[in-house]
Design a protein around this motif. Structure first.
Motif, PDB file in Angstrom:
ATOM      1  N   ARG A  95       8.983  15.238   5.813  1.00  0.00           N
ATOM      2  CA  ARG A  95       8.701  15.088   7.239  1.00  0.00           C
ATOM      3  C   ARG A  95       8.334  13.652   7.626  1.00  0.00           C
ATOM      4  N   VAL A  96       8.347  12.729   6.646  1.00  0.00           N
ATOM      5  CA  VAL A  96       8.025  11.331   6.934  1.00  0.00           C
ATOM      6  C   VAL A  96       9.221  10.474   6.535  1.00  0.00           C
ATOM      7  N   LEU A  97       9.691   9.650   7.481  1.00  0.00           N
ATOM      8  CA  LEU A  97      10.797   8.739   7.226  1.00  0.00           C
ATOM      9  C   LEU A  97      10.297   7.302   7.310  1.00  0.00           C
ATOM     10  N   VAL A  98      10.747   6.462   6.390  1.00  0.00           N
ATOM     11  CA  VAL A  98      10.443   5.035   6.441  1.00  0.00           C
ATOM     12  C   VAL A  98      11.763   4.311   6.627  1.00  0.00           C
ATOM     13  N   ASN A  99      11.898   3.610   7.731  1.00  0.00           N
ATOM     14  CA  ASN A  99      13.131   2.899   8.086  1.00  0.00           C
ATOM     15  C   ASN A  99      14.349   3.836   8.060  1.00  0.00           C
ATOM     16  N   GLY A 100      14.145   5.084   8.511  1.00  0.00           N
ATOM     17  CA  GLY A 100      15.234   6.039   8.620  1.00  0.00           C
ATOM     18  C   GLY A 100      15.544   6.830   7.369  1.00  0.00           C
ATOM     19  N   ASN A 101      14.844   6.563   6.267  1.00  0.00           N
ATOM     20  CA  ASN A 101      15.089   7.271   5.015  1.00  0.00           C
ATOM     21  C   ASN A 101      13.900   8.153   4.658  1.00  0.00           C
TER      22      ASN A 101
ATOM     23  N   MET B 123       0.849  -1.178   0.000  1.00  0.00           N
ATOM     24  CA  MET B 123       0.000   0.000   0.000  1.00  0.00           C
ATOM     25  C   MET B 123       0.895   1.243   0.000  1.00  0.00           C
ATOM     26  N   ARG B 124       0.432   2.278  -0.674  1.00  0.00           N
ATOM     27  CA  ARG B 124       1.182   3.538  -0.703  1.00  0.00           C
ATOM     28  C   ARG B 124       1.247   4.160   0.689  1.00  0.00           C
ATOM     29  N   LEU B 125       2.340   4.852   0.949  1.00  0.00           N
ATOM     30  CA  LEU B 125       2.558   5.475   2.255  1.00  0.00           C
ATOM     31  C   LEU B 125       1.464   6.480   2.593  1.00  0.00           C
ATOM     32  N   ASP B 126       1.110   7.360   1.656  1.00  0.00           N
ATOM     33  CA  ASP B 126       0.093   8.371   1.953  1.00  0.00           C
ATOM     34  C   ASP B 126      -1.261   7.741   2.268  1.00  0.00           C
ATOM     35  N   LYS B 127      -1.598   6.666   1.576  1.00  0.00           N
ATOM     36  CA  LYS B 127      -2.873   5.987   1.851  1.00  0.00           C
ATOM     37  C   LYS B 127      -2.833   5.293   3.215  1.00  0.00           C
ATOM     38  N   PHE B 128      -1.698   4.680   3.561  1.00  0.00           N
ATOM     39  CA  PHE B 128      -1.593   4.034   4.870  1.00  0.00           C
ATOM     40  C   PHE B 128      -1.758   5.043   5.997  1.00  0.00           C
TER      41      PHE B 128
ATOM     42  N   ALA C  72      10.925   9.544   2.712  1.00  0.00           N
ATOM     43  CA  ALA C  72      10.109   8.761   1.791  1.00  0.00           C
ATOM     44  C   ALA C  72       9.128   9.634   1.034  1.00  0.00           C
ATOM     45  N   LYS C  73       8.912   9.274  -0.225  1.00  0.00           N
ATOM     46  CA  LYS C  73       7.879   9.928  -1.024  1.00  0.00           C
ATOM     47  C   LYS C  73       6.550   9.251  -0.730  1.00  0.00           C
ATOM     48  N   ALA C  74       5.469   9.886  -1.150  1.00  0.00           N
ATOM     49  CA  ALA C  74       4.129   9.359  -0.883  1.00  0.00           C
ATOM     50  C   ALA C  74       3.885   8.022  -1.569  1.00  0.00           C
ATOM     51  N   SER C  75       4.628   7.735  -2.628  1.00  0.00           N
ATOM     52  CA  SER C  75       4.377   6.516  -3.404  1.00  0.00           C
ATOM     53  C   SER C  75       5.123   5.285  -2.882  1.00  0.00           C
ATOM     54  N   VAL C  76       5.927   5.437  -1.829  1.00  0.00           N
ATOM     55  CA  VAL C  76       6.680   4.307  -1.272  1.00  0.00           C
ATOM     56  C   VAL C  76       5.711   3.249  -0.763  1.00  0.00           C
ATOM     57  N   LYS C  77       6.011   1.990  -1.060  1.00  0.00           N
ATOM     58  CA  LYS C  77       5.153   0.883  -0.614  1.00  0.00           C
ATOM     59  C   LYS C  77       5.473   0.558   0.848  1.00  0.00           C
ATOM     60  N   VAL C  78       4.430   0.513   1.666  1.00  0.00           N
ATOM     61  CA  VAL C  78       4.574   0.216   3.089  1.00  0.00           C
ATOM     62  C   VAL C  78       4.186  -1.231   3.322  1.00  0.00           C
ATOM     63  N   LYS C  79       4.979  -1.946   4.146  1.00  0.00           N
ATOM     64  CA  LYS C  79       4.645  -3.327   4.498  1.00  0.00           C
ATOM     65  C   LYS C  79       4.793  -3.492   6.003  1.00  0.00           C
ATOM     66  N   SER C  80       4.239  -4.556   6.537  1.00  0.00           N
ATOM     67  CA  SER C  80       4.333  -4.759   7.980  1.00  0.00           C
ATOM     68  C   SER C  80       5.797  -4.948   8.371  1.00  0.00           C
ATOM     69  N   GLY C  81       6.151  -4.362   9.512  1.00  0.00           N
ATOM     70  CA  GLY C  81       7.525  -4.401   9.986  1.00  0.00           C
ATOM     71  C   GLY C  81       8.286  -3.110   9.736  1.00  0.00           C
ATOM     72  N   ASP C  82       7.760  -2.251   8.860  1.00  0.00           N
ATOM     73  CA  ASP C  82       8.414  -0.967   8.592  1.00  0.00           C
ATOM     74  C   ASP C  82       8.293  -0.037   9.799  1.00  0.00           C
TER      75      ASP C  82
ATOM     76  N   VAL D  99      -1.351  -4.089   7.220  1.00  0.00           N
ATOM     77  CA  VAL D  99      -1.734  -3.186   6.133  1.00  0.00           C
ATOM     78  C   VAL D  99      -3.084  -3.654   5.601  1.00  0.00           C
ATOM     79  N   LYS D 100      -4.101  -2.804   5.712  1.00  0.00           N
ATOM     80  CA  LYS D 100      -5.443  -3.116   5.207  1.00  0.00           C
ATOM     81  C   LYS D 100      -5.941  -1.946   4.380  1.00  0.00           C
ATOM     82  N   GLU D 101      -6.760  -2.258   3.357  1.00  0.00           N
ATOM     83  CA  GLU D 101      -7.305  -1.210   2.488  1.00  0.00           C
ATOM     84  C   GLU D 101      -8.292  -0.316   3.229  1.00  0.00           C
TER      85      GLU D 101
END
Length: 79
Positions: free
Chosen positions: A27-33, A1-6, A35-45, A63-65
């Motif tokens: 202003r949003v980091l995923v695993n310390g990096n 799922m996209r980061l902005d949607k999550f 991230a753009k809004a289109s980054v895919k988010v998965k459980s454990g991030d 991650v649920k819709e």
């Protein structure tokens, strides 16, 4: 799922457009990096969101819709 949607579905940020702007501003980091809004988010991030001077750090558990308001907090846990 996209980061902005999550961020919207989990109710960490109320609107998807606001989530999108936060990602574009870096202003949003995923695993310390940064991230753009289109980054895919998965459980454990690990997500870090900066709200002004306050920083919120959460781990993605699921991650649920779509999810009900009461169940939104089950998608992540605060670190």
């Amino acid at each position: 799922m996209r980061l902005d949607k999550f961020l919207k579905v989990s109710r960490l940020i109320k609107r998807r457009t606001v989530a999108n702007e936060a990602c574009d501003a870096g202003r949003v980091l995923v695993n310390g990096n940064p991230a753009k809004a289109s980054v895919k988010v998965k459980s454990g991030d690990i997500l870090e969101i900066q709200f002004g001077s306050k920083t919120v750090k959460v781990e993605v558990l699921d991650v649920k819709e779509t999810v009900k308001k009461e169940e939104a907090e089950s998608l992540y846990r605060y670190l």
